[in-house]
Design an enzyme around this catalytic site. Structure first.
Site, PDB file in Angstrom:
ATOM      1  N   LYS A  25      38.168 -36.001 -39.376  1.00  0.00           N
ATOM      2  CA  LYS A  25      37.722 -35.153 -38.272  1.00  0.00           C
ATOM      3  C   LYS A  25      38.918 -34.780 -37.410  1.00  0.00           C
ATOM      4  O   LYS A  25      39.587 -35.650 -36.840  1.00  0.00           O
ATOM      5  CB  LYS A  25      36.683 -35.918 -37.444  1.00  0.00           C
ATOM      6  CG  LYS A  25      36.192 -35.155 -36.237  1.00  0.00           C
ATOM      7  CD  LYS A  25      35.037 -35.854 -35.562  1.00  0.00           C
ATOM      8  CE  LYS A  25      34.581 -35.113 -34.337  1.00  0.00           C
ATOM      9  NZ  LYS A  25      33.496 -35.790 -33.638  1.00  0.00           N
ATOM     10  N   LYS A  72      35.768 -32.116 -41.347  1.00  0.00           N
ATOM     11  CA  LYS A  72      35.302 -31.285 -40.247  1.00  0.00           C
ATOM     12  C   LYS A  72      36.460 -30.811 -39.405  1.00  0.00           C
ATOM     13  O   LYS A  72      37.306 -31.644 -39.088  1.00  0.00           O
ATOM     14  CB  LYS A  72      34.360 -32.171 -39.437  1.00  0.00           C
ATOM     15  CG  LYS A  72      33.865 -31.633 -38.157  1.00  0.00           C
ATOM     16  CD  LYS A  72      32.921 -32.635 -37.554  1.00  0.00           C
ATOM     17  CE  LYS A  72      32.504 -32.068 -36.228  1.00  0.00           C
ATOM     18  NZ  LYS A  72      32.268 -33.038 -35.244  1.00  0.00           N
TER      19      LYS A  72
HETATM   20  C1  PBG Z   1      30.538 -35.917 -31.424  1.00  0.00           C
HETATM   21  C2  PBG Z   1      30.550 -34.707 -32.264  1.00  0.00           C
HETATM   22  C3  PBG Z   1      31.171 -33.465 -32.038  1.00  0.00           C
HETATM   23  C4  PBG Z   1      30.764 -32.626 -33.064  1.00  0.00           C
HETATM   24  C5  PBG Z   1      29.944 -33.375 -33.909  1.00  0.00           C
HETATM   25  N1  PBG Z   1      29.834 -34.666 -33.403  1.00  0.00           N
HETATM   26  C6  PBG Z   1      31.997 -32.984 -30.920  1.00  0.00           C
HETATM   27  C7  PBG Z   1      33.337 -33.497 -30.656  1.00  0.00           C
HETATM   28  O1  PBG Z   1      33.892 -34.314 -31.404  1.00  0.00           O
HETATM   29  O2  PBG Z   1      33.857 -33.081 -29.626  1.00  0.00           O
HETATM   30  C8  PBG Z   1      31.122 -31.182 -33.210  1.00  0.00           C
HETATM   31  C9  PBG Z   1      30.142 -30.362 -33.957  1.00  0.00           C
HETATM   32  C10 PBG Z   1      30.304 -28.899 -33.840  1.00  0.00           C
HETATM   33  O3  PBG Z   1      31.217 -28.368 -33.185  1.00  0.00           O
HETATM   34  O4  PBG Z   1      29.449 -28.210 -34.435  1.00  0.00           O
HETATM   35  N2  PBG Z   1      31.727 -36.578 -31.307  1.00  0.00           N
END
Ligand code: PBG
Length: 326
Positions: free
Chosen positions: A193, A246
């Site tokens: 991520k 992601k």
């Molecule tokens: C929680 C989380 C996030 C997303 C999914 N789980 C936000 C972040 O890390 O700031 C992002 C999902 C999206 O942008 O569609 N940590």
């Protein structure tokens, strides 16, 4: 002799036959936002056609997805109060726990419910962990993530998706689940991520923007690719069952590399910013929204994703049914 690649492009049916990537609605997951309160279906400003639902109305979205053949969901919660320890993330009557019980009572194994395990929607500072001064403390955060995971499992989650990016959390959550009798609940970790600007609309939707600093001390630097392999391998070794990469569209090289490296399913998450860009350019008439949606979804599978999390999941399923893709 002329080599004639056009032979395989001559008609819709020969094109269909010779497609290299074939996808199915079975590989799609739809995110759903669930908000504390009653009788709520309110539009999310930053994400056209996406809504916040209260627990008593979330079945409307499930029904609409089931009609289109989408039966797997990832749930995000919006509590009505936040504090520094994210207490409502792991309380028995938290919004996600209530939603899980309600939906499982109604649909049982007809739907598959994955829950995002993180603290940022529940902490008043908006960081994904517990703070020590202005630092996010890795090891004390693990205790809370374990508690959240167990509370979700108790309420009926089918799979747990930790998105916090703390070190060692898959191992810790796996151990917590096992010790509490949830040996069969799998982990779909957000193993790869990135600290991404593409999460902007989501943070707007759940009000989780960090109140100071950013997430760069725990989420990955977007210059790095080898690190993606390192992170993915760590999660595999710690017991993750599936790995999320992601965002997706600007990270297709990462999807491909990770998918070539690991031997468990790779899940690409096409995030809120990707959705918002396609939606808004479509709305302005600058692009053909439907076409771009189809093409992007296929590109993610072509890069090697086995599964796709997308806010367009219902529309992609319909495009597959209509024979436009897949
Ligand atoms: C929680 C989380 C996030 C997303 C999914 N789980 C936000 C972040 O890390 O700031 C992002 C999902 C999206 O942008 O569609 N940590």
């Amino acid at each position: 002799m002329v080599n004639r690649p056009r032979i395989l492009r001559a008609t819709p049916l020969i094109r269909e036959l010779s497609r290299e990537v074939k996808i199915s609605e079975k590989a799609l997951i739809l995110p759903i936002f669930i908000k504390e309160g009653k009788n709520i279906k309110s539009p999310i400003k930053s994400m056209d056609k996406q809504y916040h639902y209260s627990v008593d109305r979330v079945a409307e979205e499930i029904e609409s997805a089931l009609e289109k053949g989408v039966n797997k969901f990832i749930l995000f919660g919006l509590p009505d109060k936040k504090d520094s320890f994210g207490s409502l993330a792991y309380c028995e009557n938290g919004v996600i726990q209530n939603a899980l019980r309600t939906l499982k009572a109604k649909y049982g194994s007809k739907i598959f419910l994955i829950t995002d395990v993180c603290m940022c929607e529940y902490t008043d500072h908006g960081h994904c962990g517990i703070l020590d001064g202005e630092k996010v403390d890795n090891d004390s955060t693990l205790l809370y993530l374990g508690k959240i995971a167990i509370s979700h499992a108790l309420a009926g989650a089918d799979m747990i998706a930790p998105s916090d990016m703390m070190d060692g959390r898959v191992k810790f959550i796996r151990k917590s689940l096992d010790e509490n009798g949830f040996k069969d609940i799998g982990i779909m970790s957000y193993g790869v991520k990135y600290a991404s600007y593409f999460y902007g609309p989501f943070r707007e939707a759940v009000n989780s923007k960090p109140s100071f600093g950013d997430r760069k001390t725990y989420q990955m630097d977007f210059h790095n690719k080898k690190e993606a392999v390192k992170e993915a391998m760590l999660d595999v070794n710690e017991g993750s069952d599936m790995i999320i990469v992601k965002p997706a569209l600007s990270y297709l090289d990462i999807v491909q590399t990770v998918s070539n490296t690991i031997n468990i399913p790779v899940v690409a998450y096409s995030v809120s910013g990707e959705y918002a860009m396609i939606k808004s350019a479509g709305k302005m008439g600058f692009i053909d929204e439907y076409g771009v949606m189809c093409e992007s979804a296929i590109s993610i599978f072509r890069a090697g994703a086995d599964v796709l999390i997308s806010y367009f999941a219902k529309e992609i399923a319909t495009a597959i049914k209509n024979g436009d893709i897949g």
